[in-house]
Design an enzyme around this catalytic site. Structure first.
Site, short mmCIF file in Angstrom:
data_model
loop_
_atom_site.label_atom_id
_atom_site.label_comp_id
_atom_site.label_asym_id
_atom_site.label_seq_id
_atom_site.Cartn_x
_atom_site.Cartn_y
_atom_site.Cartn_z
N VAL A 47 18.71 -6.13 -5.03
CA VAL A 47 18.70 -6.17 -6.50
C VAL A 47 19.25 -4.86 -7.07
CG1 VAL A 47 17.18 -6.28 -8.54
CG2 VAL A 47 16.80 -7.82 -6.61
N GLY A 48 18.86 -3.75 -6.46
CA GLY A 48 19.33 -2.44 -6.93
C GLY A 48 20.84 -2.35 -6.92
N GLU A 96 11.96 10.21 -9.79
CA GLU A 96 10.94 9.91 -10.79
C GLU A 96 9.88 10.99 -10.71
OE1 GLU A 96 10.64 5.73 -11.78
OE2 GLU A 96 10.64 5.39 -9.63
N CYS A 152 6.71 1.40 -0.72
CA CYS A 152 8.06 1.87 -0.33
C CYS A 152 7.91 3.00 0.67
CB CYS A 152 8.83 2.43 -1.52
SG CYS A 152 8.73 1.45 -2.98
N ASN A 169 4.13 -3.84 -6.42
CA ASN A 169 3.24 -3.20 -5.42
C ASN A 169 2.39 -2.08 -6.02
OD1 ASN A 169 5.44 -1.43 -5.66
ND2 ASN A 169 5.22 -0.73 -3.55
N GLY A 205 12.78 -1.59 -6.85
CA GLY A 205 12.82 -2.93 -6.26
C GLY A 205 13.57 -2.93 -4.95
N SER A 206 14.11 -4.11 -4.62
CA SER A 206 14.78 -4.23 -3.32
C SER A 206 16.19 -3.63 -3.40
CB SER A 206 14.88 -5.71 -2.94
OG SER A 206 15.79 -6.36 -3.80
N GLU A 254 15.18 3.03 -7.39
CA GLU A 254 14.22 3.43 -6.36
C GLU A 254 14.07 2.22 -5.45
OE1 GLU A 254 12.32 5.35 -4.09
OE2 GLU A 254 12.86 6.44 -5.90
C1 UN1 Z 1 5.60 3.02 -3.57
O1 UN1 Z 1 5.43 3.00 -2.37
O2 UN1 Z 1 6.28 2.15 -4.11
O3 UN1 Z 1 3.08 7.98 -2.40
C2 UN1 Z 1 4.98 4.04 -4.42
C3 UN1 Z 1 2.49 6.92 -2.50
C4 UN1 Z 1 2.08 6.42 -3.87
C5 UN1 Z 1 3.24 5.79 -4.56
C6 UN1 Z 1 3.94 4.80 -3.71
N1 UN1 Z 1 1.58 7.52 -4.64
O4 UN1 Z 1 2.24 6.25 -1.53
#
Ligand code: UN1
Length: 519
Positions: A248-249, A480, A300, A168, A244-245, A266
């Site tokens: 999987v994590g 991260e 995410c 993504n 990832g999901s 994450e």
């Molecule tokens: C993600 O959603 O996997 O804060 C990362 C944000 C982006 C990073 C998203 N800078 O929406």
């Protein structure tokens, strides 16, 4: 293994005949020992093949880890400011090639061009930030309890690290993991998502072009079960970082636990925007639209729940419907389009399934709800931005991560209930509060259970200089980005230097000046 033709990126970005790409091991592209490939497609047009990529095996992973292990001593011995110079050069190369990378990303992953440029920009920002870290990598000095003794702790690289990256944010997220790992002196093997191997390969090639010694940064493409797991299993890989999901994590973290390796996960989110009765509604509407449908909801951090105070509920729903219906959906290279396709047939099927689940659960479909299958959308994985309203907080569409252009509006009676609903999922990545009341804003900051909190801004848009990550099932306690990324990719070494010329015993009751044991 044989070398492949080099520098294919410009060709790929223009949409010419698809090429075949290898893994990137020891400073060059090499074929998989399997001799097999898989194709990456344009999600806006499934007839367009972006390229053919190595279907790798555990043997290929071993070759990449061999290269990374061999390169490690020299890279570790390279002064960090020199390592950082290479990363800074990569930042400039990424800047020069930003447009080409962004266009390739639109073709390979589907996000609209403006957002693809933002994705590359995030990697540029990270490269500049991590280049600065080369002259910091801050350690600790503390006083010793004994005279003539010096106490300090320094950071050391871990060794070979394995990075498993998602589709993504096909350049930004590889950069979040790779750049702190490299500046700290680790060598790297990346396993990118199979939906976006070209973006990852281009990123790796740019870093190598910037001057990384061969073997410092390697990439192996292929399936998670074969390539990802072989990377996790290799005893020389001392740390793994995965986005990832949740499923999987859990599997990878479990195995890393058994193998006693460092693992950063994450994972999922079920982020929410809360709109209180005193909110600036115009601002909240704009934010919710961007948070819910940016990247077609495939972040995410996407706002997949919107929690609205009952006194503003009708007004909000009516205006949100109108704005959602006005969004232009189509191929991301057309600047008029605001929402692109989802990444794959699998993702589209998941979205369609959740729309059905929402209807069956008794939520009201406010707008959208269908895949787009005609005209310019016929060959892509397009889905209408979809809004459910009158959603109950415990419904599946309000609890489970959908990762698509679907959001759920939940009415609440009070500020307290808004907090309770916002916190009422198993995830805890990003939560947002729209209010003009400073007391409520601070209360929300204190009580929202998430790694990231926004006030009067949507759930997306994290900047690279602060920690990124979540609580509860979103992750396993690591962060991260920012200086916290350096914490993850280094080991502490504590050092005591005794210059007293005699044996001094810590914790033993001695006279501080004479060193004699007290009676
Ligand atoms: C993600 O959603 O996997 O804060 C990362 C944000 C982006 C990073 C998203 N800078 O929406």
């Amino acid at each position: 293994m044989s070398t492949q033709t080099k520098a294919p990126e410009a060709h790929a970005a223009k949409g010419g005949k698809p090429q075949t790409y290898g893994n990137y091991i020891n400073g060059r592209q090499v074929k998989s020992e399997s001799g097999e490939t898989f194709a990456s497609y344009n999600p806006a047009n499934r007839d367009e093949v972006i390229g053919h990529f190595a279907s790798s095996t555990p043997k290929d992973v071993k070759a990449a880890v061999d290269a990374a292990a061999k390169a490690f001593p020299l890279w570790k011995a390279t002064p960090a400011p020199h390592r950082a110079e290479i990363i800074l050069k990569a930042a400039h190369l990424l800047e020069t090639r930003k447009e080409e990378l962004a266009q390739t990303m639109v073709r390979e992953m589907g996000k609209v061009l403006k957002e693809a440029r933002g994705d590359v920009q995030e990697a540029i920002d990270m490269a500049k930030y991590m280049a600065g870290e080369g002259r910091r990598l801050v350690g600790q000095t503390v006083p010793s309890e004994l005279p003539n003794k010096f106490a300090m702790a320094v950071r050391q690289p871990i060794g070979v690290v394995g990075l498993i990256t998602p589709w993504n944010f096909p350049i930004a997220i590889p950069s979040w993991k790779t750049l702190p790992a490299l500046v700290a002196g680790n060598t790297v093997v990346i396993k990118p998502a199979s939906d976006t191997p070209l973006c990852a390969l281009m990123f790796v090639e740019i870093l190598n072009e910037a001057g990384l010694p061969p073997g410092v940064l390697n990439l192996v493409t292929g399936s998670g079960s074969k390539v990802g797991m072989a990377l996790v299993e290799d005893p020389r890989v001392r740390a793994v970082s995965l986005t990832g999901s949740t499923e999987v994590g859990r599997r990878v973290a479990g195995r890393c636990g058994e193998l006693m390796k460092k693992i950063s996960c994450e994972l999922g989110g079920k982020n929410a925007i809360c709109v209180m009765e005193d909110a600036n509604i115009e601002l909240a509407l704009e934010g919710a639209l961007w948070g819910a449908f940016g990247t077609a909801g495939q972040r995410c951090t996407a706002a997949s729940r919107i929690i609205v105070h009952k006194s503003r509920y009708e007004e909000f729903c009516k205006a949100f419907k109108a704005r959602t219906e006005a969004l232009k959906i189509g191929y991301g290279l057309d600047p008029a389009n605001e929402v692109g396709p989802v990444v794959s047939q699998g993702q589209l099927d998941t979205v369609k399934e959740y729309v059905e689940i929402g209807k069956k659960e008794g939520a009201k479909l406010l707008c959208g709800g269908h895949a787009l299958t005609d005209g310019e959308h016929a060959k892509g994985f397009f889905h209408e931005p979809t809004v459910f309203c009158d959603v109950k907080a415990n419904m599946r569409i309000a609890q489970e991560e959908i990762f698509g252009p679907v959001t759920a509006i939940i009415p609440v009676e009070s500020f307290e209930e808004a907090l309770e609903v916002a916190n009422g999922t198993e995830f805890g990545l990003s939560l947002s509060m729209y209010t003009q009341d400073v007391n409520r804003a601070f209360k929300a900051i204190e009580d929202l259970e998430s790694g990231i909190v926004y006030i009067n801004a949507p759930t997306i848009g994290a900047e690279i200089q602060l920690p990124f990550g979540g609580v509860k099932q979103t992750g396993n306690g690591h962060r991260e980005a920012g200086s916290t990324a350096i914490d993850y990719f280094t080991e502490w070494k504590s050092i005591y230097i005794d210059y007293s010329g005699r044996l001094q015993k810590a914790q033993i009751d001695t006279d501080a000046i004479t060193g004699k044991v007290n009676p």
